[in-house]
Scaffold this motif. Structure first.
Motif, PDB file in Angstrom:
ATOM      1  N   UNK A 183       0.838  -1.206   0.000  1.00 14.84           N
ATOM      2  CA  UNK A 183       0.000   0.000   0.000  1.00 14.84           C
ATOM      3  C   UNK A 183       0.876   1.260   0.000  1.00 14.84           C
ATOM      4  N   UNK A 184       0.473   2.229  -0.787  1.00 14.71           N
ATOM      5  CA  UNK A 184       1.197   3.492  -0.825  1.00 14.71           C
ATOM      6  C   UNK A 184       0.566   4.471   0.162  1.00 14.71           C
ATOM      7  N   UNK A 185       1.410   5.135   0.945  1.00 13.52           N
ATOM      8  CA  UNK A 185       0.929   6.081   1.946  1.00 13.52           C
ATOM      9  C   UNK A 185       0.851   7.479   1.330  1.00 13.52           C
ATOM     10  N   UNK A 186      -0.310   8.130   1.464  1.00 13.31           N
ATOM     11  CA  UNK A 186      -0.487   9.509   1.011  1.00 13.31           C
ATOM     12  C   UNK A 186      -1.014  10.334   2.173  1.00 13.31           C
TER      13      UNK A 186
ATOM     14  N   UNK B  17      -7.403  -0.225  -3.280  1.00 14.49           N
ATOM     15  CA  UNK B  17      -6.459  -1.342  -3.225  1.00 14.49           C
ATOM     16  C   UNK B  17      -5.011  -0.881  -3.217  1.00 14.49           C
ATOM     17  N   UNK B  18      -4.789   0.397  -3.478  1.00 12.44           N
ATOM     18  CA  UNK B  18      -3.419   0.887  -3.650  1.00 12.44           C
ATOM     19  C   UNK B  18      -2.996   1.844  -2.537  1.00 12.44           C
ATOM     20  N   UNK B  19      -3.942   2.657  -2.039  1.00 10.41           N
ATOM     21  CA  UNK B  19      -3.557   3.773  -1.172  1.00 10.41           C
ATOM     22  C   UNK B  19      -4.114   3.660   0.237  1.00 10.41           C
ATOM     23  N   UNK B  20      -3.298   4.109   1.174  1.00 12.73           N
ATOM     24  CA  UNK B  20      -3.734   4.366   2.540  1.00 12.73           C
ATOM     25  C   UNK B  20      -3.316   5.796   2.876  1.00 12.73           C
ATOM     26  N   UNK B  21      -4.007   6.420   3.830  1.00  9.14           N
ATOM     27  CA  UNK B  21      -3.754   7.843   4.067  1.00  9.14           C
ATOM     28  C   UNK B  21      -3.930   8.199   5.528  1.00  9.14           C
ATOM     29  N   UNK B  22      -3.280   9.297   5.924  1.00 12.31           N
ATOM     30  CA  UNK B  22      -3.477   9.846   7.256  1.00 12.31           C
ATOM     31  C   UNK B  22      -4.902  10.363   7.422  1.00 12.31           C
TER      32      UNK B  22
END
Length: 467
Positions: free
Chosen positions: A1-4, A46-51
């Protein structure tokens, strides 16, 4: 997962990309000040997770609107200059105000204009500041833009003549002195606010500058990379004055002196000949369309449809609140389309998509920022706003673009993000005390009207003093 940093999901995303794609269940990821990605929510989940994750179900996401001509300090004179043509209006209202305004007033009243731009979905403004000789006034307006969180271009006006036209001494300086100040502003503020601000040049009107002044502005723009903007043919008087002074009309004079170019944003352009339009096309000039101001001052209807058909870049603008009475870009969107329909007696000459293009992609292109703003795409600046449909004015909704252009109002703008920062959420500014600012600005405007003598314009009208 990419963090944004910020992830908005389940929105109807109006991208304003080259294909004008609309994602009915879309998501957008923000990393720092830029859009990292956008696409269908199922794929993005499916790709990103975020604050910070925002569920935008039922709402629409638009790229920020671009207001390419205003005078931010003019909120000071809302409602004072009723029923006057522009030449009378500047003498009665704006010149007296500009003569006595102080930096604190300029800051507060400009900040009010900034807040209204944001409330109506505008994330970028180009301010056309008067040629006042007190540097602190320029710093004050710039600080208001920076504090508001807007993306902005601040243009410093050059005026070296016009005493016979009533232009006050505080608004006239030798060209060399005024351009030196513009260079100082550029050196001090370009890139300020995490890259949100840059500096440009402005020419007030054709009847307030000399021929050497015109040529000097062009040389400075070429040397510094600053753009040039100018009020052009707002009324018939521009051409009358130019003919009397130089024996040629406004736009031929600008062509002759080399002022016109791709970095030139012509404001108003109401009274245009075929020759004028041909010269604009030859120099790839951009045009700032100010429909509400043109109606308010009775200036006429700019031939925007014709200019657009010639391939010129068209941006939308409110003008200052003195000749509009607000900074509402949503209102301007609607009137921008309707005024052309009336002028052509053709309801199809400007469709809602065209009006939105002028307010986004067109404005970005006019400012030379098409690679940064004006549409939603990976790599572009994270400037956008979220619209709720559930107000009596907008509901029911069917077409998102038509709803924004013809039905939406400021209460529909729920969230505004500039440079990746949430400035307004659930209709509340996150970084400023709006109530306090509005009360302070009201007091400042009342005091300013008394000192400027513009309060006398209310003698035969009602006077509203809420604070």
């Amino acid at each position: 997962m990419q963090k944004v940093d910020l992830f908005i999901r389940h929105a109807l995303v109006v991208t304003q990309d080259d294909q004008r794609r609309i994602l009915e269940d879309g998501a957008l990821a923000v990393k720092a000040d830029r859009i990292a990605a956008l696409g269908p929510t199922a794929e993005m989940d499916a790709v990103f997770t975020a604050d910070r994750v925002i569920d935008a179900s039922g709402r629409a996401l638009f790229p920020g609107l671009v207001n390419i001509h205003t005078h931010l300090f003019q909120s000071a004179v809302k409602g004072l200059g009723e029923d006057m043509p522009v030449e009378q209006w500047v003498q009665a209202v704006t010149f007296p105000t500009a003569r006595v305004i102080n930096p604190e007033e300029a800051y507060l009243l400009s900040l009010v204009s900034c807040l209204e731009n944001l409330r109506s979905g505008a994330t970028t403004v180009m301010d056309f500041m008067y040629s006042l000789d007190n540097p602190a006034l320029h710093d004050a307006v710039i600080q208001a833009i920076l504090d508001s969180g807007l993306r902005g271009r601040y243009t410093r006006t050059i005026v070296d003549s016009g005493e016979e036209m009533g232009i006050p001494a505080v608004m006239r300086q030798p060209v060399k002195e005024a351009l030196a100040h513009a260079r100082t502003l550029q050196n001090r503020y370009n890139g300020a606010g995490d890259g949100r601000l840059d500096i440009g040049l402005a020419i007030g009107v054709i009847w307030a500058i000399t021929e050497p002044g015109l040529r000097a502005v062009r040389r400075c723009a070429d040397e510094t990379g600053m753009t040039i903007t100018m009020h052009v043919n707002e009324t018939l008087f521009d051409n009358v004055a130019a003919q009397q002074r130089w024996g040629r009309a406004t736009i031929p004079m600008l062509f002759e002196t080399g002022v016109l170019g791709p970095d030139f944003i012509a404001v108003h352009c109401v009274h245009m000949t075929d020759e004028d339009i041909e010269l604009f096309v030859r120099r790839n000039v951009a045009v700032a369309y100010n429909p509400v101001s043109n109606m308010y001052l009775g200036s006429g209807i700019a031939p925007i449809v014709q200019l657009a058909r010639q391939g010129l870049r068209i941006g939308l603008a409110t003008d200052g609140s003195g000749s509009n009475n607000c900074q509402d870009m949503l209102e301007t969107l609607k009137f921008g389309a309707l005024l052309q329909k009336v002028g052509h007696m053709d309801p199809s000459c400007v469709v809602a998509q065209q009006a939105l293009d002028w307010a986004t992609r067109g404005g970005a292109a006019a400012l030379g920022l098409a690679d940064q703003i004006g549409s939603l795409a990976p790599g572009k600046k994270a400037d956008f706003f979220l619209v709720t449909p559930f107000t009596a004015k907008a509901t029911p909704v069917h077409d998102p673009v038509a709803t924004l252009v013809y039905s939406a109002g400021q209460p529909n703008v729920e969230m505004v993000v500039v440079n990746g920062r949430i400035l307004m959420e659930n209709g509340v500014f996150t970084h400023l005390n709006e109530t306090q600012i509005l009360h302070d600005a009201q007091r400042a405007a009342q005091n300013l009207a008394r000192r400027a003598g513009t309060e006398k314009l209310l003698e035969r009208r009602g006077k509203w003093r809420p604070v």
